[in-house]
Write a protein that holds these residues in place. Structure first.
Motif, PDB file in Angstrom:
ATOM      1  N   SER A 167      14.193 -17.672   4.260  1.00  0.00           N
ATOM      2  CA  SER A 167      13.699 -18.104   2.953  1.00  0.00           C
ATOM      3  C   SER A 167      13.226 -19.543   3.048  1.00  0.00           C
ATOM      4  N   ILE A 168      12.118 -19.841   2.382  1.00  0.00           N
ATOM      5  CA  ILE A 168      11.528 -21.180   2.390  1.00  0.00           C
ATOM      6  C   ILE A 168      11.434 -21.660   0.948  1.00  0.00           C
ATOM      7  N   PHE A 169      12.178 -22.717   0.636  1.00  0.00           N
ATOM      8  CA  PHE A 169      12.202 -23.278  -0.708  1.00  0.00           C
ATOM      9  C   PHE A 169      11.570 -24.665  -0.718  1.00  0.00           C
ATOM     10  N   ALA A 170      11.080 -25.072  -1.871  1.00  0.00           N
ATOM     11  CA  ALA A 170      10.600 -26.441  -2.043  1.00  0.00           C
ATOM     12  C   ALA A 170      11.793 -27.334  -2.335  1.00  0.00           C
ATOM     13  N   PHE A 171      12.061 -28.284  -1.442  1.00  0.00           N
ATOM     14  CA  PHE A 171      13.172 -29.219  -1.636  1.00  0.00           C
ATOM     15  C   PHE A 171      12.714 -30.420  -2.457  1.00  0.00           C
ATOM     16  N   THR A 172      11.435 -30.748  -2.346  1.00  0.00           N
ATOM     17  CA  THR A 172      10.812 -31.734  -3.225  1.00  0.00           C
ATOM     18  C   THR A 172      10.174 -30.968  -4.392  1.00  0.00           C
TER      19      THR A 172
END
Length: 222
Positions: A167-172
């Protein structure tokens, strides 16, 4: 000019020699994963508070112990110790990371960072991945069946032998990301208020994640 500075920063990071430091916290700990990883490169070993008890069970003496030791209940005597006050800004793992940087280590593997009684500590430890990235290093959290890392303005590649979900999430606030070779390919924007990148998967071929803007949080679950 700004782009030139960013490119110089990237190139400088690529030239830095990575030195391994492993930090053991007091959360969920998988000795099998840890022992498998240290076979190739033991690195510098820091016990953060109750992480010392896990190493004691494995008959391993850390190179350094860091913490207020309120969880462990005593101060270790068989290795160097940095005793922290109970009232402090840094968590024990955060302080351990900073001590690693002071000793010129910049490639961190963190164990015992998830689970436990307080989810706040798990979230804090995930945030520390971004701190390490900002300080010019890299860090990965290892758990029994998952790894967590961040990626800013760069690429990460996986071989065809990789398996599981990713899974790839936006941390910013948002990220510009290109995903190839996974079950779902994507080239565009992911925002931090909608989990568009959750539950992708490896499909037996070489794959790559490229972040062009922002910081991505990457979770791999076996």
């Amino acid at each position: 000019l700004i782009r030139d500075r960013e490119n110089r920063k990237k190139n400088k990071r690529k030239r830095i020699k990575m030195k391994k430091c492993r930090i053991i916290g007091g959360g969920n700990f998988s000795p099998d994963v840890f022992l498998k990883n240290i076979k190739a490169n033991p690195g510098f070993l820091i016990a953060a508070d109750n992480g010392y008890s896990y190493l004691k069970e494995l008959d391993i003496v850390p190179d350094l112990c860091v913490g207020d030791f309120d969880s462990l209940g005593f101060v270790p005597k068989d290795s160097p110790v940095i005793k922290l006050p109970v009232a402090k800004n840094d968590t024990d793992i955060s302080a351990a990371i900073k001590e690693g940087f002071k000793k010129d280590y910049n490639d961190f593997e963190i164990y015992g960072a998830l689970g436990g009684e307080r989810i706040s500590h798990s979230l804090a430890n995930i945030q520390l991945l971004a701190m390490v990235d900002r300080m010019g290093g890299k860090a990965v959290i290892f758990d029994e069946n998952k790894t967590i890392r961040v990626l800013s303005a760069g690429k990460i590649s996986f071989s065809e032998n990789e398996s599981g979900n990713i899974s790839i999430f936006a941390f910013t606030n948002k990220i510009s990301v290109k995903i190839t070779g996974l079950r779902y390919s994507y080239n565009g924007i992911v925002k931090n208020d909608f989990p568009l990148g959750v539950s992708n998967a490896f499909i037996g071929q070489n794959s790559e994640i490229e972040v062009n803007d922002g910081t991505a949080l990457i979770v791999i679950e076996k």
